[in-house]
Design an enzyme around this catalytic site. Structure first.
Site, PDB file in Angstrom:
ATOM      1  CE  LYS A 270      -7.058   1.346   3.789  1.00 20.51           C
ATOM      2  NZ  LYS A 270      -5.869   1.974   4.420  1.00 20.51           N
TER       3      LYS A 270
ATOM      4  CB  CYS B 105      -3.910  -1.409   4.789  1.00 25.86           C
ATOM      5  SG  CYS B 105      -2.826  -1.236   6.240  1.00 25.86           S
TER       6      CYS B 105
ATOM      7  CD  GLU C  70      -2.393   1.264   2.847  1.00 25.14           C
ATOM      8  OE1 GLU C  70      -1.749   0.853   3.840  1.00 25.14           O
ATOM      9  OE2 GLU C  70      -3.531   1.743   2.941  1.00 25.14           O
TER      10      GLU C  70
END
Ligand SMILES: O=C(O)CCC(=O)C(=O)O
Length: 267
Positions: free
Chosen positions: A111, A146, A40
């Protein structure tokens, strides 16, 4: 199928441009892998909030171009990790890029769960609202980033959409390394899927990174795990194990969806 996870070190002493070149070079060296994964926000660092705006790129910006060429040169599927993307209106997103072996963009994923509560990414970036899967010849990838790892419903949604290999680029901090390992294994076991979890090494913005990238099989066995420094984790795995595991131990078929709301019980 061979996957290589590039646990690159994000060191503020290295410029973003230099790290971009270095990452592209590392990808080019992975010829022979089927899938290469970067972590990321490896250009800026996931915790370098003050630099998100400065280093944000349009989707087809310099990192896109460097990764597209590297994927094509190496002839690999490339999950290029995520970049700070700015859209036409200047809104920022934490956006993952997946390239096919001819260098074309196969998918992008913004995300969904932003980290930071009322600070950092959670206030600086917009949230994605779309689950993304990518069909490779050998397997279907499900994308998450994440903090998404803490939200099992996203992964179940990906599995319902056909995902068999869950790919999680991250910039996970060292102080919660135990959660990283546990959650990656949990997502693999509950979804009977491979999990490829690729973090960063180094310390940026005062946040030491966990490293410890790992590949987990659909039974929850850790096939490989990195240390805390920069490292490339290469693993051979058999995508057919997903169907075999789901057939042999068909827990996903026992889901009870649409249960009634809990009733208030009065004494
Ligand atoms: O959930 C965590 O502990 C870490 C999440 C994170 O660092 C992120 O999403 O950038």
């Amino acid at each position: 199928m061979r996957a290589s996870l590039i646990q690159i070190c994000v060191d503020p002493a290295e410029s973003v441009a230099a790290r971009r070149d270095r990452a592209a070079g590392l990808v080019r060296e992975r010829t022979g892998s089927d899938l290469v994964v970067l972590p990321e926000l490896w250009t800026t660092g996931a915790f370098a909030f003050d630099h998100f705006g400065e280093h944000a790129e349009e989707l087809r910006g310099p990192t896109f171009l460097a990764l597209s060429r590297a994927a094509r040169d190496a002839g690999v599927w490339l999950h290029g990790g995520s970049i700070p993307e700015h859209d036409a209106g200047g809104r920022l997103y934490n956006t993952s890029l997946v390239f096919a072996p001819d260098g074309t963009l196969a998918a992008s994923y913004r995300k969904i769960h932003r980290f930071g509560f009322d600070q950092g990414e959670a206030v600086l970036m917009g949230a994605g609202d779309r689950l993304v899967t990518v069909d490779l010849p050998e397997t279907t990838l499900g994308l998450a980033t994440c903090y998404d790892l803490r939200f099992p419903e996203q992964f179940r949604g990906l599995v319902d959409a056909g995902a068999e290999t869950l790919v999680v680029p991250a910039g996970w901090p060292a102080r919660r390394a135990a959660h990283w390992n546990l959650l990656a294994r949990a997502r693999a076991v509950e979804n009977q899927a491979y999990v490829l979890a690729c973090g960063t090494a180094g310390t940026h913005a005062g946040t030491e990174q966990a490293g410890r990238s790992l590949v987990v099989d659909p039974w929850g066995e850790v096939l490989a795990e990195a240390g805390t420094e920069e490292e490339i984790l290469t693993v051979d795995f058999d995508p057919a194990t997903v169907a075999a595991t789901r057939d042999r131990f068909p827990a996903l078929k026992d889901r009870r969806l649409g249960l009634a709301e809990p009733k208030e019980i009065r004494p």
